[in-house]
Design an enzyme around this catalytic site. Structure first.
Site, PDB file in Angstrom:
ATOM      1  CG  ASP A  44      -2.029   0.990   1.146  1.00 15.12           C
ATOM      2  OD1 ASP A  44      -2.305   1.486   0.033  1.00 15.12           O
ATOM      3  OD2 ASP A  44      -2.645   1.287   2.191  1.00 15.12           O
ATOM      4  CG  ASN A  87      -7.445  -2.245  -6.430  1.00 11.37           C
ATOM      5  OD1 ASN A  87      -6.502  -2.997  -6.182  1.00 11.37           O
ATOM      6  ND2 ASN A  87      -7.896  -1.361  -5.541  1.00 11.37           N
TER       7      ASN A  87
END
Length: 231
Positions: free
Chosen positions: A15, A63
């Site tokens: 991340d 996503n």
């Protein structure tokens, strides 16, 4: 400090690519490209310390909702990365595998994924697992539906047989970068007793020092798996 307890399987939520780019006034795709370089480093670290399984969360089912340009950049980078790194993986005796809902992947991505797996299938030193179009909840739903279709009674002992990669051992250590402290729908069944390590470091900046910090933290944990401590 010497390392005397090495995790067999490390899973990482990578991340912070977008934030890394934003802080530098750069397009987000540059952050993803720098994140790919961090992947290369971490593979080398894992090999150096004898990690047998390394699972990286590359792209979730959620996503797809990101801006089209960013998704296209990620997929283009993924194809480039697989094609470029397969010889490296073969040379280092690494098996490449993917986990996620393959049926929803574009043909070009799916073909690249399957070719990468085919070319590296004999790798014995380490398994590199890329979570692509992955959702922990979706995996559990798919596993239940598979069991029902086969007419199987589901027990806790048998359930893992219906997961995407049933032979993959559960992660011993889960690492998440960028300061966020949540699981984000990753390996929900498999991380029931994993140790967690959260770091403020953004993924493109994740280096050997930070990797070692995670390993040192892990070896200082007492894994009881729900049992009473013997100490």
């Amino acid at each position: 400090m010497n390392l005397y307890k090495i995790p067999n399987h490390i899973a990482i939520i990578m991340d912070g690519n977008g934030r890394w780019a934003k802080r530098r006034g750069l397009p987000r795709y540059i952050g993803h490209r720098e994140g790919a370089k961090a992947v290369e480093r971490v593979i080398d670290y894992a090999l150096e310390f004898g990690i047998k399984y390394l699972t990286l969360f590359a792209f979730s089912t959620e996503n797809w909702e990101r801006p089209k340009e960013e998704v296209e950049a990620i997929m283009s980078l993924l194809i480039e990365y697989i094609n470029k790194k397969v010889p490296y993986l073969i040379e280092r005796d690494i098996r490449l595998r993917f986990v996620g809902r393959r049926e929803d992947l574009p043909d070009m991505i799916l073909n690249t994924v399957e070719e990468g797996e085919r070319l590296t299938k004999n790798g014995k030193k380490m398994q590199l697992v890329i979570a692509l179009n992955y959702s922990g909840r979706a995996e559990i739903v798919d596993a239940v539906n598979k069991a029902i279709k086969e007419g199987k009674e589901i027990t806790e002992e048998d359930f893992p047989k219906f997961l995407y990669l049933p032979d993959l051992p559960d992660p011993d250590l889960l690492i998440r970068t960028s300061g966020e402290q949540r699981i984000s729908n990753f390996l929900l069944w498999q991380i029931a007793y994993s140790e967690f390590y959260f770091t403020e470091v953004l993924w493109p900046d994740f280096d050997k020092e930070e990797f070692l910090k995670a390993l040192y933290e892990y070896q200082n944990r007492e894994r009881r798996f729900g049992k009473v401590s013997t100490q």
